[in-house]
Design a protein around this motif. Structure first.
Motif, PDB file in Angstrom:
ATOM      1  N   LEU A   2     -41.953 -34.943  -0.781  1.00 36.72           N
ATOM      2  CA  LEU A   2     -43.244 -35.572  -0.559  1.00 36.72           C
ATOM      3  C   LEU A   2     -43.613 -35.658   0.918  1.00 36.72           C
ATOM      4  O   LEU A   2     -44.706 -36.081   1.250  1.00 36.72           O
ATOM      5  CB  LEU A   2     -43.242 -36.992  -1.141  1.00 36.72           C
ATOM      6  CG  LEU A   2     -43.126 -37.089  -2.655  1.00 36.72           C
ATOM      7  CD1 LEU A   2     -43.008 -38.547  -3.052  1.00 36.72           C
ATOM      8  CD2 LEU A   2     -44.288 -36.432  -3.331  1.00 36.72           C
ATOM      9  N   GLY A   3     -42.705 -35.255   1.792  1.00 34.32           N
ATOM     10  CA  GLY A   3     -42.925 -35.374   3.221  1.00 34.32           C
ATOM     11  C   GLY A   3     -44.254 -34.821   3.702  1.00 34.32           C
ATOM     12  O   GLY A   3     -44.984 -35.505   4.412  1.00 34.32           O
ATOM     13  N   PRO A   4     -44.627 -33.612   3.330  1.00 35.94           N
ATOM     14  CA  PRO A   4     -45.896 -33.064   3.821  1.00 35.94           C
ATOM     15  C   PRO A   4     -47.134 -33.760   3.243  1.00 35.94           C
ATOM     16  O   PRO A   4     -48.219 -33.640   3.795  1.00 35.94           O
ATOM     17  CB  PRO A   4     -45.855 -31.609   3.361  1.00 35.94           C
ATOM     18  CG  PRO A   4     -44.443 -31.321   3.033  1.00 35.94           C
ATOM     19  CD  PRO A   4     -43.817 -32.620   2.661  1.00 35.94           C
ATOM     20  N   LEU A   5     -46.992 -34.501   2.150  1.00 37.17           N
ATOM     21  CA  LEU A   5     -48.143 -35.100   1.491  1.00 37.17           C
ATOM     22  C   LEU A   5     -48.499 -36.491   2.012  1.00 37.17           C
ATOM     23  O   LEU A   5     -49.560 -37.014   1.695  1.00 37.17           O
ATOM     24  CB  LEU A   5     -47.889 -35.191  -0.021  1.00 37.17           C
ATOM     25  CG  LEU A   5     -47.611 -33.866  -0.736  1.00 37.17           C
ATOM     26  CD1 LEU A   5     -47.272 -34.127  -2.189  1.00 37.17           C
ATOM     27  CD2 LEU A   5     -48.801 -32.925  -0.616  1.00 37.17           C
ATOM     28  N   VAL A   6     -47.605 -37.109   2.789  1.00 37.13           N
ATOM     29  CA  VAL A   6     -47.859 -38.479   3.232  1.00 37.13           C
ATOM     30  C   VAL A   6     -48.037 -38.530   4.739  1.00 37.13           C
ATOM     31  O   VAL A   6     -47.570 -37.666   5.458  1.00 37.13           O
ATOM     32  CB  VAL A   6     -46.710 -39.422   2.808  1.00 37.13           C
ATOM     33  CG1 VAL A   6     -46.631 -39.538   1.310  1.00 37.13           C
ATOM     34  CG2 VAL A   6     -45.395 -38.975   3.399  1.00 37.13           C
ATOM     35  N   ASN A   7     -48.744 -39.558   5.187  1.00 34.59           N
ATOM     36  CA  ASN A   7     -48.965 -39.756   6.604  1.00 34.59           C
ATOM     37  C   ASN A   7     -47.952 -40.780   7.100  1.00 34.59           C
ATOM     38  O   ASN A   7     -48.114 -41.973   6.931  1.00 34.59           O
ATOM     39  CB  ASN A   7     -50.385 -40.265   6.855  1.00 34.59           C
ATOM     40  CG  ASN A   7     -50.675 -40.387   8.332  1.00 34.59           C
ATOM     41  OD1 ASN A   7     -49.953 -39.842   9.152  1.00 34.59           O
ATOM     42  ND2 ASN A   7     -51.729 -41.106   8.658  1.00 34.59           N
ATOM     43  N   GLY A   8     -46.877 -40.338   7.690  1.00 34.70           N
ATOM     44  CA  GLY A   8     -45.826 -41.219   8.182  1.00 34.70           C
ATOM     45  C   GLY A   8     -44.473 -40.576   8.016  1.00 34.70           C
ATOM     46  O   GLY A   8     -44.355 -39.433   7.585  1.00 34.70           O
ATOM     47  N   LEU A   9     -43.444 -41.307   8.325  1.00 35.87           N
ATOM     48  CA  LEU A   9     -42.075 -40.834   8.255  1.00 35.87           C
ATOM     49  C   LEU A   9     -41.495 -41.189   6.884  1.00 35.87           C
ATOM     50  O   LEU A   9     -41.699 -42.292   6.386  1.00 35.87           O
ATOM     51  CB  LEU A   9     -41.265 -41.513   9.365  1.00 35.87           C
ATOM     52  CG  LEU A   9     -39.786 -41.224   9.447  1.00 35.87           C
ATOM     53  CD1 LEU A   9     -39.562 -39.770   9.836  1.00 35.87           C
ATOM     54  CD2 LEU A   9     -39.157 -42.128  10.483  1.00 35.87           C
ATOM     55  N   VAL A  10     -40.786 -40.246   6.270  1.00 36.99           N
ATOM     56  CA  VAL A  10     -40.159 -40.497   4.977  1.00 36.99           C
ATOM     57  C   VAL A  10     -38.648 -40.559   5.201  1.00 36.99           C
ATOM     58  O   VAL A  10     -38.047 -39.613   5.681  1.00 36.99           O
ATOM     59  CB  VAL A  10     -40.497 -39.391   3.952  1.00 36.99           C
ATOM     60  CG1 VAL A  10     -39.782 -39.655   2.641  1.00 36.99           C
ATOM     61  CG2 VAL A  10     -41.987 -39.292   3.751  1.00 36.99           C
ATOM     62  N   VAL A  11     -38.055 -41.726   4.890  1.00 37.34           N
ATOM     63  CA  VAL A  11     -36.620 -41.916   5.039  1.00 37.34           C
ATOM     64  C   VAL A  11     -36.056 -42.300   3.686  1.00 37.34           C
ATOM     65  O   VAL A  11     -36.403 -43.341   3.141  1.00 37.34           O
ATOM     66  CB  VAL A  11     -36.301 -43.021   6.080  1.00 37.34           C
ATOM     67  CG1 VAL A  11     -34.813 -43.255   6.186  1.00 37.34           C
ATOM     68  CG2 VAL A  11     -36.895 -42.668   7.432  1.00 37.34           C
ATOM     69  N   GLN A  12     -35.215 -41.450   3.122  1.00 39.32           N
ATOM     70  CA  GLN A  12     -34.603 -41.661   1.811  1.00 39.32           C
ATOM     71  C   GLN A  12     -35.645 -42.044   0.763  1.00 39.32           C
ATOM     72  O   GLN A  12     -35.471 -42.959  -0.020  1.00 39.32           O
ATOM     73  CB  GLN A  12     -33.503 -42.716   1.897  1.00 39.32           C
ATOM     74  CG  GLN A  12     -32.333 -42.284   2.735  1.00 39.32           C
ATOM     75  CD  GLN A  12     -31.219 -43.312   2.755  1.00 39.32           C
ATOM     76  OE1 GLN A  12     -31.370 -44.422   2.250  1.00 39.32           O
ATOM     77  NE2 GLN A  12     -30.099 -42.945   3.348  1.00 39.32           N
ATOM     78  N   GLY A  13     -36.760 -41.355   0.755  1.00 40.26           N
ATOM     79  CA  GLY A  13     -37.800 -41.558  -0.238  1.00 40.26           C
ATOM     80  C   GLY A  13     -38.744 -42.702   0.043  1.00 40.26           C
ATOM     81  O   GLY A  13     -39.634 -42.987  -0.753  1.00 40.26           O
ATOM     82  N   VAL A  14     -38.580 -43.392   1.165  1.00 40.85           N
ATOM     83  CA  VAL A  14     -39.449 -44.514   1.521  1.00 40.85           C
ATOM     84  C   VAL A  14     -40.358 -44.079   2.657  1.00 40.85           C
ATOM     85  O   VAL A  14     -39.890 -43.548   3.661  1.00 40.85           O
ATOM     86  CB  VAL A  14     -38.619 -45.741   1.954  1.00 40.85           C
ATOM     87  CG1 VAL A  14     -39.525 -46.883   2.385  1.00 40.85           C
ATOM     88  CG2 VAL A  14     -37.705 -46.181   0.824  1.00 40.85           C
ATOM     89  N   VAL A  15     -41.658 -44.302   2.503  1.00 39.24           N
ATOM     90  CA  VAL A  15     -42.633 -43.921   3.521  1.00 39.24           C
ATOM     91  C   VAL A  15     -42.735 -45.033   4.561  1.00 39.24           C
ATOM     92  O   VAL A  15     -42.968 -46.185   4.234  1.00 39.24           O
ATOM     93  CB  VAL A  15     -44.027 -43.663   2.896  1.00 39.24           C
ATOM     94  CG1 VAL A  15     -45.024 -43.318   3.984  1.00 39.24           C
ATOM     95  CG2 VAL A  15     -43.946 -42.560   1.862  1.00 39.24           C
ATOM     96  N   ILE A  16     -42.520 -44.660   5.811  1.00 36.37           N
ATOM     97  CA  ILE A  16     -42.647 -45.608   6.913  1.00 36.37           C
ATOM     98  C   ILE A  16     -43.823 -45.141   7.762  1.00 36.37           C
ATOM     99  O   ILE A  16     -43.738 -44.150   8.459  1.00 36.37           O
ATOM    100  CB  ILE A  16     -41.359 -45.665   7.757  1.00 36.37           C
ATOM    101  CG1 ILE A  16     -40.186 -46.073   6.876  1.00 36.37           C
ATOM    102  CG2 ILE A  16     -41.536 -46.625   8.924  1.00 36.37           C
ATOM    103  CD1 ILE A  16     -38.857 -46.033   7.560  1.00 36.37           C
ATOM    104  N   ASP A  17     -44.927 -45.881   7.686  1.00 36.27           N
ATOM    105  CA  ASP A  17     -46.120 -45.516   8.453  1.00 36.27           C
ATOM    106  C   ASP A  17     -46.497 -46.668   9.372  1.00 36.27           C
ATOM    107  O   ASP A  17     -45.805 -47.677   9.461  1.00 36.27           O
ATOM    108  CB  ASP A  17     -47.280 -45.134   7.522  1.00 36.27           C
ATOM    109  CG  ASP A  17     -47.654 -46.257   6.568  1.00 36.27           C
ATOM    110  OD1 ASP A  17     -47.013 -47.311   6.603  1.00 36.27           O
ATOM    111  OD2 ASP A  17     -48.607 -46.066   5.788  1.00 36.27           O
ATOM    112  N   SER A  18     -47.608 -46.533  10.067  1.00 34.42           N
ATOM    113  CA  SER A  18     -48.001 -47.549  11.036  1.00 34.42           C
ATOM    114  C   SER A  18     -48.272 -48.902  10.368  1.00 34.42           C
ATOM    115  O   SER A  18     -48.007 -49.952  10.947  1.00 34.42           O
ATOM    116  CB  SER A  18     -49.227 -47.090  11.819  1.00 34.42           C
ATOM    117  OG  SER A  18     -50.302 -46.831  10.939  1.00 34.42           O
TER     118      SER A  18
END
Length: 94
Positions: A2-18
């Protein structure tokens, strides 16, 4: 995946964004404020670090607590430590 589909960093399946970083910062600031209030209200129930920490073995006796008044910490010699007998064991507060 899902990395390319989300705006932010993906760590172990969790999206970390601003927004997540901002929310975490706000909660951390609130937790710090609450801890400061508790420390001021119950100052005698907490131990604070004073002075420099020394290396080596130290034998400490801790007296007091929630029901017994302010905490007191005293340094004793190794000989006095070995001569101590346990008078009372208290269970931790649940």
């Amino acid at each position: 995946a899902l990395g390319p589909l989300v705006n932010g960093l993906v760590v172990q399946g969790v999206v970390i964004d601003s927004a997540a970083v901002g929310a975490g910062s706000a909660l951390a600031a609130r937790a710090a404020m609450v801890s400061d209030l508790v420390m001021k209200k119950h100052e005698d129930k907490f131990m604070v670090k004073k002075g420099r920490m020394r290396t080596g073995e130290r034998y400490l006796v801790v007296l007091g607590g929630v029901d017994d008044g302010p905490l007191k910490m005293e340094s004793i010699s190794k000989k006095n430590y070995k001569e101590l007998t346990v008078e009372e064991i208290k269970e931790p507060i649940p």
